[in-house]
Motif scaffolding. Structure first.
Motif, mmCIF file in Angstrom:
data_model
loop_
_atom_site.group_PDB
_atom_site.id
_atom_site.type_symbol
_atom_site.label_atom_id
_atom_site.label_comp_id
_atom_site.label_asym_id
_atom_site.label_seq_id
_atom_site.Cartn_x
_atom_site.Cartn_y
_atom_site.Cartn_z
ATOM 1 N N CYS A 6 74.725 75.027 25.687
ATOM 2 C CA CYS A 6 75.960 74.275 26.405
ATOM 3 C C CYS A 6 75.386 73.136 27.144
ATOM 4 O O CYS A 6 74.535 73.540 27.903
ATOM 5 C CB CYS A 6 76.604 75.350 27.290
ATOM 6 S SG CYS A 6 78.109 74.438 28.290
ATOM 7 N N CYS A 9 76.614 73.777 31.372
ATOM 8 C CA CYS A 9 76.005 74.886 32.186
ATOM 9 C C CYS A 9 74.558 75.262 31.560
ATOM 10 O O CYS A 9 73.874 76.096 32.385
ATOM 11 C CB CYS A 9 76.929 76.075 32.235
ATOM 12 S SG CYS A 9 77.279 76.832 30.840
ATOM 13 N N CYS A 22 80.161 76.065 25.525
ATOM 14 C CA CYS A 22 80.396 77.235 25.645
ATOM 15 C C CYS A 22 81.867 77.412 25.814
ATOM 16 O O CYS A 22 82.310 76.414 26.048
ATOM 17 C CB CYS A 22 79.780 78.164 26.555
ATOM 18 S SG CYS A 22 80.008 77.669 28.263
ATOM 19 N N CYS A 25 83.299 76.350 29.368
ATOM 20 C CA CYS A 25 83.196 74.715 29.604
ATOM 21 C C CYS A 25 83.946 74.198 28.680
ATOM 22 O O CYS A 25 84.085 72.946 28.620
ATOM 23 C CB CYS A 25 81.604 74.450 29.588
ATOM 24 S SG CYS A 25 80.546 75.005 30.722
HETATM 25 ZN ZN ZN Z 1 79.025 76.107 29.361
#
Ligand code: ZN
Length: 83
Positions: A6, A9, A22, A25
């Motif tokens: 991701c 994050c 992800c 997010c």
């Molecule tokens: Zn993420």
């Protein structure tokens, strides 16, 4: 399955397609993309650094949208992709 990371994050996860965001997010990512798109409507010839500066994000986050094919970059400027 592909191993993905991701861009927000930096969580590593598996997905059947190559993804750079992800599930957690995804909303944040869509919002960010909308802001970039909006900025480009106002300032069509901006480069990644200018966009990142204006939106207070990392240039890499802007660039990762290009890698994904959601934005294209021509001679240092962005163009909106046709759907
Ligand atoms: Zn993420």
């Amino acid at each position: 399955m592909h191993l993905c990371m991701c861009r927000h994050c930096h969580k590593v996860f598996r997905h059947r397609m190559i993804k750079s965001v992800c599930e957690e997010c995804k909303a944040l990512d869509d919002e960010l993309f909308a802001r970039i798109e909006q900025y480009l409507l106002e300032y069509p010839n901006s480069n990644a650094i200018q966009i990142a500066d204006a939106l207070k994000i990392q240039p890499l986050e802007v660039i990762s949208f290009i890698d994904e094919g959601r934005l294209t970059m021509v001679e240092g400027t962005f163009e909106r992709l046709e759907d």
